[in-house]
Write an enzyme that holds these catalytic residues in place. Structure first.
Site, PDB file in Angstrom:
ATOM      1  N   TYR A  81       0.833  -1.204   0.000  1.00 42.84           N
ATOM      2  CA  TYR A  81       0.000   0.000   0.000  1.00 42.84           C
ATOM      3  C   TYR A  81       0.869   1.256   0.000  1.00 42.84           C
ATOM      4  CZ  TYR A  81      -3.675   3.294   1.309  1.00 42.84           C
ATOM      5  OH  TYR A  81      -4.554   4.360   1.338  1.00 42.84           O
ATOM      6  N   LYS A  85       0.883   4.201  -2.904  1.00 39.92           N
ATOM      7  CA  LYS A  85       0.541   5.603  -2.650  1.00 39.92           C
ATOM      8  C   LYS A  85       1.731   6.522  -2.910  1.00 39.92           C
ATOM      9  CE  LYS A  85      -2.986   6.241  -2.189  1.00 39.92           C
ATOM     10  NZ  LYS A  85      -4.030   6.149  -3.241  1.00 39.92           N
ATOM     11  N   THR A 118     -15.120   5.871   5.562  1.00 38.86           N
ATOM     12  CA  THR A 118     -15.775   5.235   4.421  1.00 38.86           C
ATOM     13  C   THR A 118     -15.705   3.723   4.608  1.00 38.86           C
ATOM     14  OG1 THR A 118     -13.764   5.028   3.088  1.00 38.86           O
ATOM     15  CG2 THR A 118     -14.957   7.135   2.969  1.00 38.86           C
TER      16      THR A 118
END
Length: 211
Positions: A81, A85, A118
């Site tokens: 990850y 990013k 979210t």
């Protein structure tokens, strides 16, 4: 206007339909391919903007290893990850450099949403494989995360602020929350990483981005 906003986080090791490591494939290489396909339209527009969404997780990322960009044999969900990013960050800066070299009217900007409440974090927990960090970030987002509408403001500002300029970076004032403000862009040691990103992305997708 193009906002590169797709993202998955901390997923178990997997592959996209094209054989890419899932996080690099979704979070970066998909954006690369979409931007490449839309490049003629972006260059034909009088003042196009491309906004690429990164994360504060870029700070734990490492530049792509051209010999093993998909982390074969050394996969870790959070390493993957962070790598993806950081690739977003380098892509936004590199694309602006490419527009400037070409004398194009288009501009490339960066944004990060901070901590948004979210389905991203709960999905990471459900998929498993990301350990206690996944549960912590799900709790943190649920407890102090911003609403999706507030967390979207940095990329919306990057996309629409008349005073925004290519190469700028927008995010929350207080790292994970707060109003959308311009952030400092750190360029030290970026150029080699950007060149490597361009080489790997073109090789993996078969698509060039050279305005």
């Amino acid at each position: 206007m193009l906002v590169n906003n797709a993202g998955v986080m901390g997923t178990p090791e997997g592959r996209t339909a094209d054989g890419f490591e899932t996080q690099l494939g979704v979070d970066h290489l998909g954006h690369w391919a979409l931007t490449a396909h839309l490049l003629p339209a972006l260059l034909a527009a009088p003042a196009a903007r491309v906004v690429t969404v990164t994360s504060f997780a870029r700070l734990m990322g490492r530049p792509l290893d051209p010999a093993n960009p998909h982390l074969n044999g050394s996969y870790d969900p959070w390493r993957a990850y962070g790598q993806a990013k950081l690739a977003n960050y380098h892509f936004g800066l590199g694309l602006q450099d490419a527009f400037v070299r070409a004398g194009a009217a288009a501009s490339s900007l960066l944004a990060h949403p901070g901590m948004a409440h979210t389905e991203l974090q709960p999905t990471t927990v459900r998929l498993g494989g990301a350990g206690g960090q996944a549960r912590f970030w799900a709790w943190y987002a649920r407890t102090v995360g911003m609403s999706p509408a507030r967390a979207a403001l940095p990329q919306l500002r990057a996309a629409t602020d008349p005073s925004a300029r290519g190469g700028e970076f927008f995010g929350p004032r207080f790292v994970t929350f707060g109003p959308a403000v311009r952030l400092r862009v750190l360029r030290r040691r970026n150029q080699e990483a950007i060149r490597t990103l361009w080489e790997v992305s073109q090789r993996e997708t078969g698509l060039a981005i050279e305005p």
